[in-house]
Motif scaffolding. Structure first.
Motif, PDB file in Angstrom:
ATOM      1  N   CYS A 127       0.842  -1.197   0.000  1.00 41.17           N
ATOM      2  CA  CYS A 127       0.000   0.000   0.000  1.00 41.17           C
ATOM      3  C   CYS A 127       0.878   1.248   0.000  1.00 41.17           C
ATOM      4  O   CYS A 127       1.755   1.393   0.846  1.00 41.17           O
ATOM      5  CB  CYS A 127      -0.908  -0.011   1.217  1.00 41.17           C
ATOM      6  SG  CYS A 127      -1.903   1.477   1.389  1.00 41.17           S
ATOM      7  N   SER A 148      -0.069   4.090   0.754  1.00 41.93           N
ATOM      8  CA  SER A 148      -0.497   5.001   1.814  1.00 41.93           C
ATOM      9  C   SER A 148      -0.030   4.547   3.196  1.00 41.93           C
ATOM     10  O   SER A 148       0.509   5.325   3.963  1.00 41.93           O
ATOM     11  CB  SER A 148      -2.014   5.140   1.775  1.00 41.93           C
ATOM     12  OG  SER A 148      -2.475   5.854   2.876  1.00 41.93           O
ATOM     13  N   CYS A 149      -0.219   3.251   3.508  1.00 39.56           N
ATOM     14  CA  CYS A 149       0.123   2.808   4.871  1.00 39.56           C
ATOM     15  C   CYS A 149       1.181   1.706   4.888  1.00 39.56           C
ATOM     16  O   CYS A 149       1.516   1.192   5.946  1.00 39.56           O
ATOM     17  CB  CYS A 149      -1.129   2.353   5.614  1.00 39.56           C
ATOM     18  SG  CYS A 149      -1.855   0.864   4.953  1.00 39.56           S
ATOM     19  N   CYS A 155      -4.345  -0.254  -0.148  1.00 44.02           N
ATOM     20  CA  CYS A 155      -5.018  -1.377   0.509  1.00 44.02           C
ATOM     21  C   CYS A 155      -6.486  -1.016   0.782  1.00 44.02           C
ATOM     22  O   CYS A 155      -6.856   0.157   0.729  1.00 44.02           O
ATOM     23  CB  CYS A 155      -4.279  -1.756   1.793  1.00 44.02           C
ATOM     24  SG  CYS A 155      -4.595  -0.670   3.182  1.00 44.02           S
ATOM     25  N   HIS A 192      -8.411   2.103   2.692  1.00 44.69           N
ATOM     26  CA  HIS A 192      -8.674   3.455   2.192  1.00 44.69           C
ATOM     27  C   HIS A 192      -9.781   3.470   1.139  1.00 44.69           C
ATOM     28  O   HIS A 192     -10.043   4.494   0.530  1.00 44.69           O
ATOM     29  CB  HIS A 192      -7.391   4.066   1.622  1.00 44.69           C
ATOM     30  CG  HIS A 192      -6.166   3.672   2.393  1.00 44.69           C
ATOM     31  ND1 HIS A 192      -5.894   4.168   3.635  1.00 44.69           N
ATOM     32  CD2 HIS A 192      -5.180   2.776   2.123  1.00 44.69           C
ATOM     33  CE1 HIS A 192      -4.763   3.608   4.098  1.00 44.69           C
ATOM     34  NE2 HIS A 192      -4.323   2.748   3.193  1.00 44.69           N
TER      35      HIS A 192
HETATM   36 ZN    ZN Z   1      -3.167   1.114   3.306  1.00 40.10          ZN
END
Ligand code: ZN
Ligand code: ZN
Length: 915
Positions: free
Chosen positions: A33, A35-36, A49, A52
């Motif tokens: 992911c 983002s994370c 993932c 979001h």
């Molecule tokens: Zn994520």
């Protein structure tokens, strides 16, 4: 190694920990992911993932079937059954088999037992699936608001011991779960994402795969593989699969309703919707709740008004003024909350928990008060009973047992609702004071208000004292109550390692009162024998006493497998000695009878009062026994009589008391969790004490062979000792006979004093009462007739204390009462207006001193004041007093001060005048 390190370790070797055969077969790819930075597996290329992702299934479900709550369960049940799983009935939501939990919080808890501070797994069959109702109270403020939070939810537990017959491991587990999503629910494989995660519990950990569809987590397959602490771990001998999936979500994904509540409560929501005046169309609600539930995951805000902030953002996105939006959605949030909370109450009360202020009961009370407050706020004419009925009508298709205790649930909810209604006036008063003071209430203020006065923030909101309920209120309150949670037992005497377990003769043959044993160790004043018939203190049963040789045994305790006898002295005792031991027979006999009587009374109470009655605790001594039961109110005389009557019927039936050991799992399945009246049994063998079919309990105590041996059970008193707990004190066997004998002796004494016989006692006593009344009247007449003469002598015997003719009369009286002195005092000052009349009265041991003061009319004109004199005198006697200028009274408890007060009364009075 902490969670982070384990996570890094697992993701550094995904082939070992996460790659299952399904991924290779179908071509799932591993992504990270952006983002994370979580790793996840999917068929289509993605760079974020599912955490979001928006909930795009709302209004547009990705399945070819529409399954409501029960419908979804029926499909799941069929699927796992056809794949070799046993379907296990749900366990109670009140977690009687774990001392560290009040409620069942996850399906795996069903199969966890704690032994020696370690969690062990006991599965009734392998593999299995259980539709476990779980209760959690850490998200109360999100319930009804987020679209998916609950205080009670059904966790489908797919559980298996990988290393036992029938077991399987990761590959097969994920195949099955994938099959459930694709074949049973009809979700396309491309829609499914598996996210890598880890799970850590008490002394064990492992990898896990969470599966998501369109942003919604549907299940989490946990592979508990390693045991030990974080630095030193090994592969478990019996690896455990614990897949948990929320039934509410599985139904939701197929229905695509605005919230998961809309498809999880059968006709309850429809019933409640009727009360909403301005109903909104489903499209609007879908849009709103889709935004709420999608954004809910990603709130990183911890402030108390985070929900409000979220809603403000949504109101901007939807281009509706916040207040307007709030007006539309709040009645929906209200009905969802009501539906959730009443379902939780239904399960919890059905399974024997009671709303109260202690332990887990506090959660239930606060839920009910929330429901009542909400109903009040919207002025809806909802009957809780109808709601419960609608819940049961729907849920009985899955949980038929709910019908059995329906009546009991009504009763408890009625009592609790009435209790709430009766405190509302006081709550209103407190609330209006708060409003007057115009004080900003902090979360701590709100907690204090709830703890001390039972005022919920919902109530304060209802009457507009606060505008919002801080989102951390319930979390904080819950934390406060968790501190009080029961803790696990830990032993205390050291240096017993390596000793063989003591042979427990009292279990082999409970009739042994004399035996020979060898002293294998002496530690401080404790003697350890190779075998013993001395029953150690435990389970509320007092220990045996007696002799080891010629030395007295004062106390017996058990630690682990070893029984320790504390003796008066060690003079004639030494290690290695073989010695004769003897129990105090009468003591053992009496304690045993009180123990069996406890069991009988426990079931008698449940029969007489209701299914919510459980043993809270018990104590069995020589002279009496004590049983604390869970019950909502104090007992009245009829209820106590009913319990006693049932108990003695059982005694007279002379039922067989059967004791047998079972495997723990077998006993739980065979007799249900009702066996855990005395608490959890920390071993895999359970000793079941069965009084015919009347009472069945797991118990390690000593018992009689037949109930007839008890002779009689007599309840001496009942008392409500705390919210939700009633104490019964009772005697049985010889102690009951002693009690009766004693009563008889008292009666004989009274009979003799009255010069009557037992047969005529009540008549004689009535006559005695009549005579006593007549005597009192006579005395009053006598007093009235003689008071003028007495008053005259008071005046004659008084002493002049000032030049203007004011006189003082003081007296101390240890025999006559206030009535006498009030009559005489009043008469005296009417006869002699210059007079001050002061009397100190004391009626013997333990009683205080009374002060009576009268001041005549003329004396009053000179400034003497009865109330003030009474006050001064009382204070110097260690008490308080007061009154008006004519008559004053008071009292104190310093008897030593009487003489001094009388001696210096003149000075006192003059000083009073000066003041
Ligand atoms: Zn994520
Ligand atoms: Zn017992």
């Amino acid at each position: 190694m902490g969670k982070k390190e384990i996570s890094t370790l697992f993701s550094s070797d995904p082939d070992k920990y996460y790659r299952v055969s399904l991924f290779d077969r179908l071509g799932f790819k591993r992504n990270k992911c952006i983002s994370c930075e979580k790793f996840f597996w999917s068929l289509i290329d993605k760079n974020i993932c599912p955490d979001h992702e928006a909930y795009n299934f709302i209004g547009n479900p990705p399945t070819n079937k529409r399954l409501d709550y029960i419908g979804a369960w029926k499909e799941i049940e069929k699927y796992f059954q056809s794949n070799g799983h046993s379907i296990v009935r749900r366990y109670p939501v009140v977690c009687r088999w774990r001392e560290d939990l009040y409620f069942t919080i996850a399906s795996i808890v069903d199969f966890q037992r704690i032994m020696n501070n370690k969690v062990i797994f006991e599965l009734p069959s392998n593999p299995l699936v259980v539709p476990q109702m779980c209760l959690r109270f850490n998200d109360v403020e999100n319930v009804g608001v987020s679209g998916r939070h609950y205080t009670s939810f059904c966790m489908i537990g797919q559980t298996c011991n990988a290393d036992a017959p029938g077991g399987y491991w990761k590959d097969h587990c994920i195949d099955l779960d994938f099959g459930l999503l694709t074949n049973v629910l009809g979700i396309k494989p491309e829609e499914i994402t598996f996210v890598e995660d880890i799970w850590m519990g008490a002394g064990a950990f492992g990898s896990s795969l969470e599966y998501f569809v369109r942003g919604l987590e549907l299940g989490n397959a946990v592979f508990t593989e390693f045991e030990g602490d974080e630095n030193n771990y090994r592969i478990m001998k019996n690896k455990i699969i614990d897949m948990g999936a929320g039934l509410e979500r599985l139904s939701w994904i197929t229905m695509g309703t605005p919230t998961s509540y809309d498809c999880s409560f059968g006709s309850v929501i429809k019933y409640l919707e009727n009360f909403i005046e301005v109903q909104k169309d489903k499209n609007f609600l879908s849009t709103y709740f889709k935004l709420v539930s999608s954004k809910f995951n990603n709130i990183e805000d911890d402030s108390s008004d985070k929900i409000k902030k979220l809603k403000k953002t949504i109101s901007q996105e939807m281009r509706i003024p916040f207040e307007h939006l709030e007006k539309i959605v709040s009645p929906y949030e209200a009905i969802y909350t009501i539906a959730d909370h009443t379902r939780t109450l239904l399960f919890a009360i059905s399974d024997g928990s009671l709303p109260s202020n202690v332990g887990g009961g506090y959660n239930l009370r606060i839920l009910l008060r929330r429901v009542l407050s909400i109903i009040e706020r919207f002025k809806w004419n909802i009957k809780i009973e109808d709601l419960i009925d609608t819940h049961v009508e729907y849920l009985k298709n899955m949980y038929p047992e709910l019908e059995e205790n329906k009546q009991e649930v009504y009763t408890i909810l009625k009592i609790e609702s009435d209790r709430y209604a009766s405190t509302r006036q006081r709550m209103n008063d407190i609330a209006s004071t708060i409003r007057k003071n115009n004080k900003q209430l902090t979360v701590d203020d709100l907690i204090r208000l709830y703890e001390s006065d039972g005022i919920t923030p919902d109530f304060l909101k209802e009457i507009n004292v606060i505008t919002d309920i801080p989102s951390n209120f319930y979390v904080k309150l819950s934390e406060l109550h968790n501190i009080n949670q029961k803790s696990l037992y830990s032993p205390s005497i050291e240096g017993l390692d390596g000793l063989p377990p003591t042979k427990l003769l009292y279990y082999e043959d409970s009739s042994i009162r004399e035996f020979y044993a060898q002293i294998i160790k002496i530690k401080e004043n404790y003697v350890i024998l190779d075998q013993t018939s001395f029953y150690p203190r435990g389970g509320g049963q007092e220990p045996d006493k007696g002799n080891i040789g010629d030395v007295k045994v004062l106390e017996v305790i058990k630690q682990g497998d070893i029984v320790l006898h504390r003796v008066e002295n060690l003079s004639s005792l030494s290690e290695g000695l073989r010695i004769k031991c003897r129990l105090d027979e009468g003591r053992r006999d009496s304690i045993t009878k009180h123990h069996t009587a406890t069991h009988i009374l426990n079931s008698s109470s449940r029969n007489a009062l209701g299914s919510w009655v459980w043993q809270n605790s018990a104590f069995k001594d020589v002279n009496y026994g004590r049983l604390d039961i869970t019950h909502h109110s104090a007992l009245n005389k009829e209820e106590v009589e009913r319990i006693e009557k049932t108990a003695n019927e059982i005694v007279m039936k002379n039922l067989d008391v059967n004791i047998k050991e079972y495997e723990r799992g077998e006993s739980e399945q065979k007799f249900s969790f009702r066996i855990y009246q005395g608490g959890v049994v920390p071993s895999n063998k359970v000793r079941i004490v069965k009084i015919s079919e009347f009472d069945i309990e797991a118990c390690g105590g000593t018992h009689v062979n037949r109930t007839g041996e008890l002779g009689l059970i007599k309840i001496l008193k009942s008392e409500r000792i705390q919210d939700g707990v009633v104490r019964l004190e009772f005697v049985a066997g010889q102690a009951a006979i002693n009690y009766i004998k004693n009563q008889d002796k008292n009666i004989s004494f009274i009979t003799q004093s009255l010069g009557s016989s037992k047969e005529k006692l009540t008549d004689s006593f009535k006559k005695y009462l009549d005579e006593s009344e007549k005597l009192k009247t006579k005395i009053k007449i006598l007093l009235r007739k003689t008071s003028p003469i007495l008053a005259e002598s008071v005046s004659t015997n008084s002493k002049q204390i000032s030049s203007n003719g004011v006189k003082l009369f003081t007296t101390y009286d240890g025999e006559l009462d206030e009535e006498f002195h009030i009559t005489i005092g009043e008469k005296s000052i009417s006869l002699d207006p210059f007079l001050i009349y002061i009397s100190l009265i004391s009626k013997g041991e333990g009683e205080g001193i009374r002060v009576i003061v009268f001041v005549g009319e003329t004396a009053r004109k000179y400034g003497f004041n009865a109330g003030k004199i009474a006050k001064v005198f009382s204070i110097s006697l260690g008490g308080s007093g007061g009154g008006d200028s004519k008559f004053g009274q008071g009292g104190g408890r310093f008897k030593n001060g009487i003489e001094e007060v009388l001696n210096s009364s003149e000075r006192y009075v003059s000083e009073t005048l000066k003041r």
